[in-house]
Design an enzyme around this catalytic site. Sequence first.
Site: not given
Ligand code: CP
Length: 360
Positions: A92-93, A121, A142, A175
Amino acid sequence: MDEPKEVTIQNYKGWEDFYKIEKSAKLDFFMRDGRMLDILFSQQFDRKFLDNMCQLATQIRRMALTKMGARKLSGLLSHKRAMLYFVQPSTRTFISFLNACHILGMKISEIRGTTTSSEVKGESQEDTIRTFASYVDLIIIRHPEAGFAEKTAWLLNQNNLPVAIINGGSGPDQHPTQALLDIYTLERSFRNIGGMDGKKIAMVGDLKRGRTVRSLSYLMRNYKDVTLYFVAPEVFRMRDDIKSFLNKHHIEFHETDDFASVMPHVDAIYMTRIQKEYSEDPTSEAETYPAFHFKSEHLSRIPAHCAILHPLPRRYEIEVAVDNDPRAAYWRQERNGMWIRAALIAYIFSAEQVIFDEFS
Ligand code: CP
C-alpha cells in the site's frame, strides 16, 4: 535476476555524528525556504502542519471527484519527476505514493528490489540514490535499515542537491507518512466528537518493532490530553526511547498485557502485526499471540464510537468477521493514505495554495 554479490562500503565523514544528534535539534537541516524539503521522521510535524495536511487531503479528494478538478490537479506538478526506490516489500505505501504522484501529474520511475539495478555490480546504495538525484525532483524510499532515508537526505543536502527525500518506512524505526494517514483517519473518525484532543488510544501487538506505532506515538505531543495504552506481550513492549519522549512531553501512557480490560475505555484501537521479518530466529515466533487479536466477540465490548485501525498488512490480528462493522476503519485508513500522500507531495512543491483556493 542476480542478487547484489558484493556491497561497496563507503565512508561518509560526519554522518555518524550527525545521526546521533537528537531529531528535534536538526529539523532545520531538512528544510528549504521555510518549509520541509525532506520528510524523514514524525518529530518534524507540528499541529499546524498536521491540521493543514488533513484539510489539504480532504480538498484534493473533493477536487478529484470531478473531471475538471482531476484535470486541474494533474496539471499541478506535471513538470516534476519522482523516483520510488523500494528495497523492502510494500503493497500500500508503494501503490498509494504511485497514485498520489499520478493524481498530481508527476512522471514516475521505480526500482523495487535491487536485482535490476547496478547494485548487482556492487554499486553502493548511497551512489544509487545520488544517481536518482541526477534525474528526478523527489525520491521516496522504503528501506530495511533505520536511518537510511535520513542519511541520503543528509548526503544530498551536503552536496546542495535540492532533491526531496520521503521516508516510506525505515526498518523497525519510523514510518512518518503512515503516521500522517493514521492521524487523518483518527481525525475523520472523531470529527463529530471533538477531534483528537482528549482521546484514549490503545496500541496493540508488536510495539517494540512496529515502526507505525512508534511514528504515531511521536505525533501525540501535538494533541491535548491524549492517553495511550500500550498493550503488548512482555517480549514486544514499547521501547524506552518512545516512553522517554512521552514522559518528556507529559503525555500519559499505560502499559499492560490485558487487552480485554482496556477495550471498554478507549476511543480507538490500533492493532499491529508481529513483525517476524526482524526476528533473528523467525521460527521462535511461530505463535501469533492470540491474546492480542481482535475478534468479532470483542465488538460488544468496545464503545459505539471506537475506531479500529491497523496499518496493514494483517495476519490474524483482526478476524475478517470484524470488517463489516462500521467501526472497522482500516480499509478507509489505507484509502486515506493516497490522499494525504498527495497532500504531502503538493506541500513539498508549494502547490497547496492552488488547491485551497479552489474552494475559497
Ligand atoms: N502500512 C504499510 O506500510 O503497508 P505496506 O508495507 O504494504 O506498504
